[in-house]
Write a protein that holds these residues in place. Structure first.
Motif, mmCIF file in Angstrom:
data_model
loop_
_atom_site.group_PDB
_atom_site.id
_atom_site.type_symbol
_atom_site.label_atom_id
_atom_site.label_comp_id
_atom_site.label_asym_id
_atom_site.label_seq_id
_atom_site.Cartn_x
_atom_site.Cartn_y
_atom_site.Cartn_z
ATOM 1 N N LYS A 5 22.486 -9.488 1.114
ATOM 2 C CA LYS A 5 21.340 -9.165 2.232
ATOM 3 C C LYS A 5 20.432 -8.343 1.308
ATOM 4 O O LYS A 5 20.673 -7.317 0.384
ATOM 5 N N SER A 6 19.143 -8.409 1.443
ATOM 6 C CA SER A 6 18.127 -7.739 1.194
ATOM 7 C C SER A 6 17.374 -6.751 2.089
ATOM 8 O O SER A 6 16.920 -5.652 1.737
ATOM 9 N N SER A 7 17.790 -6.913 3.447
ATOM 10 C CA SER A 7 17.090 -6.241 4.241
ATOM 11 C C SER A 7 18.240 -5.225 4.825
ATOM 12 O O SER A 7 18.925 -5.593 5.803
ATOM 13 N N ARG A 140 12.749 -4.510 3.611
ATOM 14 C CA ARG A 140 12.807 -4.245 4.953
ATOM 15 C C ARG A 140 11.338 -4.191 5.535
ATOM 16 O O ARG A 140 10.840 -4.450 6.491
ATOM 17 N N ASP A 143 9.801 -7.518 6.082
ATOM 18 C CA ASP A 143 10.371 -7.991 7.118
ATOM 19 C C ASP A 143 9.455 -7.275 8.388
ATOM 20 O O ASP A 143 9.154 -8.050 9.416
ATOM 21 N N HIS A 187 16.453 -12.630 4.815
ATOM 22 C CA HIS A 187 16.678 -11.517 3.901
ATOM 23 C C HIS A 187 15.667 -12.043 2.596
ATOM 24 O O HIS A 187 15.506 -13.267 2.469
#
Ligand SMILES: [Fe+2]
Length: 276
Positions: A5-7, A140, A143, A187
């Motif tokens: 996951k990046s977020s 995030r 996003d 992500h």
């Protein structure tokens, strides 16, 4: 799998809860999975550079990181695989060896997006004053931008939008790519930066306006403690972070010239994983 996951759902880790015991790698991995970063603490009260190298090797083994990676920019320059980040009067590097602030960036100037997944920064000696490291949950913020302004977000996904150019004298190299790339599951990997090395390539004046909107969004969001944390590393602490998903920067610092700030840095193409 959480580690991809990046977020990250959270970035801030109030208080001292983010400092984990070097001897408890599971705690460190839990921190990394939740926040994208962790800070370990040496069992020794004082550390030498030799101690730091030994502890970094232990951290690499615990987190399943392979040998340190030498970035393309430093190949053929006799670069050590673990770099000393300290002030050096005879260095030509524009950032490593000064006390100047360092703008938001990701490590790996010439590498393709997502290549350098993990950075280790081990503090042997802090500065006399300043020298905080900043982390930004760039995925995030992206996003959120995508939800609010999909046109502005779209331009950051284009693979011709951002060139990063060496500022080392005599090294005339630039790598062009996107600012964000989808990893799946919503992500993102990032090579976000807004500092000295970035050159932006909108196609025309209309695109320039859209790009300005996107970058202004980041400028406005990146001081928010919901997506940013500032860390002042102490002697014996090692910051481990996901360079492919978090951007970082550094506050300027002042030194005691007899005991200058010394950090050791290594870069890795692996993401941290459980080895047990
Ligand atoms: Fe860096």
């Amino acid at each position: 799998m959480q580690l991809m996951k990046s977020s990250y759902t959270e970035l801030t880790a109030p208080g001292r809860g983010y400092v984990t015991d070097l001897l408890k790698p599971d705690e460190t991995l839990d921190m990394l999975e939740t926040y994208g970063f962790a800070v370990t603490r040496s069992p020794s009260a004082t550390v030498s550079a030799e101690d730091a190298h030994r502890e970094m090797a232990a951290i690499r083994a615990d987190l399943g990181l392979g040998d340190p990676y030498v970035p393309l920019l430093y190949r053929d320059r006799d670069a050590p695989i673990v770099t000393e980040v300290t002030r050096k009067a005879d260095s030509d590097h524009p950032v490593f060896h000064t006390g100047a602030a360092q703008g938001w960036h990701t490590d790996g100037l010439l590498e393709a997006i997502g290549t350098i997944k993990t950075t280790l920064l081990y503090c042997v000696r802090p500065a006399r004053g300043g020298g905080r490291t900043f982390l930004l949950n760039a995925g995030r913020v992206f996003d959120e931008l995508r939800a609010e302004d999909s046109e502005a977000a779209g331009i950051l996904l284009r693979d011709t939008i951002l060139g990063r150019r060496s500022t080392i004298p005599g090294v005339d190299r630039e790598a062009v790519g996107p600012v964000f790339a989808e990893l799946g599951d919503g992500h993102y990997a990032t090579r976000y930066g807004q500092g000295q090395v970035e050159h932006w390539y909108p196609k025309d004046a209309a695109e320039q306006k859209v790009l300005d909107r996107a970058l202004a969004y980041f400028t406005a969001r990146r001081d928010d403690p919901d997506v940013r944390i500032d860390l002042l590393l102490r002697a014996g602490q090692c910051l481990i972070f996901r360079n492919d998903v978090l951007a970082h920067g550094r506050e300027h610092f002042t030194d005691d010239s007899r005991h200058p700030r010394l950090l050791l840095r290594s870069l890795h193409t692996d993401a941290p994983k459980r080895t047990a």
